[in-house]
Motif scaffolding. Sequence first.
Motif, PDB file in Angstrom:
ATOM      1  N   SER A   1       2.986   7.886   1.998  1.00 33.25           N
ATOM      2  CA  SER A   1       4.194   8.693   1.821  1.00 33.25           C
ATOM      3  C   SER A   1       4.184   9.890   2.753  1.00 33.25           C
ATOM      4  O   SER A   1       5.206  10.249   3.349  1.00 33.25           O
ATOM      5  CB  SER A   1       4.285   9.147   0.361  1.00 33.25           C
ATOM      6  OG  SER A   1       5.361  10.034   0.174  1.00 33.25           O
ATOM      7  N   MET A   2       3.018  10.514   2.926  1.00 34.31           N
ATOM      8  CA  MET A   2       2.917  11.663   3.826  1.00 34.31           C
ATOM      9  C   MET A   2       3.165  11.257   5.273  1.00 34.31           C
ATOM     10  O   MET A   2       3.752  12.013   6.046  1.00 34.31           O
ATOM     11  CB  MET A   2       1.537  12.304   3.699  1.00 34.31           C
ATOM     12  CG  MET A   2       1.333  13.069   2.426  1.00 34.31           C
ATOM     13  SD  MET A   2      -0.288  13.824   2.393  1.00 34.31           S
ATOM     14  CE  MET A   2      -0.173  14.694   0.830  1.00 34.31           C
ATOM     15  N   PHE A   3       2.733  10.041   5.634  1.00 38.57           N
ATOM     16  CA  PHE A   3       2.984   9.572   6.995  1.00 38.57           C
ATOM     17  C   PHE A   3       4.480   9.435   7.251  1.00 38.57           C
ATOM     18  O   PHE A   3       4.993   9.818   8.309  1.00 38.57           O
ATOM     19  CB  PHE A   3       2.272   8.243   7.231  1.00 38.57           C
ATOM     20  CG  PHE A   3       2.518   7.659   8.600  1.00 38.57           C
ATOM     21  CD1 PHE A   3       2.292   8.413   9.739  1.00 38.57           C
ATOM     22  CD2 PHE A   3       2.983   6.361   8.745  1.00 38.57           C
ATOM     23  CE1 PHE A   3       2.516   7.889  11.004  1.00 38.57           C
ATOM     24  CE2 PHE A   3       3.208   5.818   9.999  1.00 38.57           C
ATOM     25  CZ  PHE A   3       2.977   6.582  11.137  1.00 38.57           C
ATOM     26  N   LEU A   4       5.216   8.922   6.266  1.00 35.85           N
ATOM     27  CA  LEU A   4       6.670   8.818   6.402  1.00 35.85           C
ATOM     28  C   LEU A   4       7.303  10.196   6.538  1.00 35.85           C
ATOM     29  O   LEU A   4       8.217  10.406   7.340  1.00 35.85           O
ATOM     30  CB  LEU A   4       7.257   8.075   5.211  1.00 35.85           C
ATOM     31  CG  LEU A   4       7.030   6.560   5.156  1.00 35.85           C
ATOM     32  CD1 LEU A   4       7.619   5.978   3.877  1.00 35.85           C
ATOM     33  CD2 LEU A   4       7.626   5.880   6.372  1.00 35.85           C
TER      34      LEU A   4
ATOM     35  N   GLY B   1       0.785  -1.227   0.000  1.00 38.12           N
ATOM     36  CA  GLY B   1       0.000   0.000   0.000  1.00 38.12           C
ATOM     37  C   GLY B   1       0.811   1.268   0.000  1.00 38.12           C
ATOM     38  O   GLY B   1       0.260   2.359  -0.155  1.00 38.12           O
ATOM     39  N   LEU B   2       2.146   1.168   0.174  1.00 34.56           N
ATOM     40  CA  LEU B   2       2.962   2.379   0.228  1.00 34.56           C
ATOM     41  C   LEU B   2       3.185   2.991  -1.140  1.00 34.56           C
ATOM     42  O   LEU B   2       3.270   4.197  -1.289  1.00 34.56           O
ATOM     43  CB  LEU B   2       4.320   2.077   0.875  1.00 34.56           C
ATOM     44  CG  LEU B   2       4.518   2.537   2.313  1.00 34.56           C
ATOM     45  CD1 LEU B   2       5.920   2.249   2.777  1.00 34.56           C
ATOM     46  CD2 LEU B   2       4.199   4.010   2.465  1.00 34.56           C
ATOM     47  N   GLY B   3       3.334   2.191  -2.172  1.00 28.77           N
ATOM     48  CA  GLY B   3       3.641   2.730  -3.488  1.00 28.77           C
ATOM     49  C   GLY B   3       5.135   2.800  -3.724  1.00 28.77           C
ATOM     50  O   GLY B   3       5.954   2.689  -2.806  1.00 28.77           O
ATOM     51  N   GLN B   4       5.500   3.019  -4.981  1.00 25.77           N
ATOM     52  CA  GLN B   4       6.901   2.952  -5.386  1.00 25.77           C
ATOM     53  C   GLN B   4       7.725   4.127  -4.871  1.00 25.77           C
ATOM     54  O   GLN B   4       8.909   4.005  -4.615  1.00 25.77           O
ATOM     55  CB  GLN B   4       6.991   2.891  -6.921  1.00 25.77           C
ATOM     56  CG  GLN B   4       6.396   1.629  -7.504  1.00 25.77           C
ATOM     57  CD  GLN B   4       7.121   0.383  -7.044  1.00 25.77           C
ATOM     58  OE1 GLN B   4       8.349   0.368  -6.943  1.00 25.77           O
ATOM     59  NE2 GLN B   4       6.364  -0.669  -6.741  1.00 25.77           N
ATOM     60  N   GLU B   5       7.101   5.310  -4.715  1.00 24.21           N
ATOM     61  CA  GLU B   5       7.884   6.494  -4.352  1.00 24.21           C
ATOM     62  C   GLU B   5       8.264   6.524  -2.881  1.00 24.21           C
ATOM     63  O   GLU B   5       9.153   7.251  -2.473  1.00 24.21           O
ATOM     64  CB  GLU B   5       7.100   7.767  -4.704  1.00 24.21           C
ATOM     65  CG  GLU B   5       5.853   7.969  -3.886  1.00 24.21           C
ATOM     66  CD  GLU B   5       5.142   9.260  -4.218  1.00 24.21           C
ATOM     67  OE1 GLU B   5       4.668   9.914  -3.275  1.00 24.21           O
ATOM     68  OE2 GLU B   5       5.073   9.620  -5.398  1.00 24.21           O
ATOM     69  N   SER B   6       7.608   5.722  -2.059  1.00 26.07           N
ATOM     70  CA  SER B   6       7.879   5.698  -0.624  1.00 26.07           C
ATOM     71  C   SER B   6       8.700   4.461  -0.301  1.00 26.07           C
ATOM     72  O   SER B   6       8.159   3.406   0.000  1.00 26.07           O
ATOM     73  CB  SER B   6       6.563   5.700   0.157  1.00 26.07           C
ATOM     74  OG  SER B   6       5.757   6.782  -0.219  1.00 26.07           O
ATOM     75  N   GLN B   7       9.996   4.577  -0.370  1.00 25.63           N
ATOM     76  CA  GLN B   7      10.857   3.410  -0.252  1.00 25.63           C
ATOM     77  C   GLN B   7      11.426   3.211   1.146  1.00 25.63           C
ATOM     78  O   GLN B   7      11.978   2.158   1.435  1.00 25.63           O
ATOM     79  CB  GLN B   7      12.003   3.506  -1.269  1.00 25.63           C
ATOM     80  CG  GLN B   7      11.512   3.519  -2.707  1.00 25.63           C
ATOM     81  CD  GLN B   7      12.650   3.624  -3.692  1.00 25.63           C
ATOM     82  OE1 GLN B   7      13.812   3.738  -3.315  1.00 25.63           O
ATOM     83  NE2 GLN B   7      12.326   3.595  -4.958  1.00 25.63           N
TER      84      GLN B   7
END
Length: 259
Positions: A248-251, A202-208
């Motif tokens: 991503s915003m949570f990170l 669920g994170l997606g590719q941009e959030s590594q």
Amino acid sequence: MPLIMLCGLPGSGKSRRAEELRAALSADEEGGERRVFVVAEAEAAAGGSGGRTALRAEAERLLSRREVVIIDAGNELKSFRYELYCLSKHAGTPHCLVLCPGGAPCSDRPPLESPDSRNRWDWPLFTAPEDLSEPLPLSEIRAALFVRRPPPPNKSTRSQPLQTASFLHQLDRLTQDIVAALVAAQRNGVEPGQFIPLDVDGLGQESQGLLLSRPVSLPELSRLRRQFLSYAKMHPGEGEENLPQLGSMFLQYLSSNLQ
């Protein structure tokens, strides 16, 4: 009540542009002056409660009144711009973002995450001329603030469709998985200064992953997770279209609060 967010690197002329906006907008009101407040990050932090936290609190306090509020700060993180957007949406007032180009990175500031007008929290987006002697596009900014209709009321005041509960459950699970992965990485020997890769559904590719700046405990991570979820629950329609982006915003929210 309109909110203006300035955005840019140190030395890009944000404070000068804030004063230009204050002078122009305060003289616009027919039959008298409009009250315009400039909230500067350094001044908001003078009370000792921290830069972005104090800035957000002061903006929220002023947005309850019928004046213009200008945020004179870097606003480098899109997660923080999203928080300010949520404040304006909750207050039922329009907002806009003014990007000040130029300046230079600073070691004690986060890197600039460039605004993207495709994001609702970065729109309407205006770019100030890099030459400070050139004026801002004041007529377009006025139209965005005083002619454009504010965002629709928060869905938290209405009956919510069933998919909202499902979405919040997904977001709750996603943030739990991120916290669990960060705790496990520290148990496995990851130390401050090292990058923690995250393979979370669920994170997606941009959030590594996340750069660990200091040791962080499970209670602290859980507290930050609850704070982040409270924003999503106050605005349940905001993230249904893009769960990976909220991950991503949570990170980024963790990164900005764990420095």
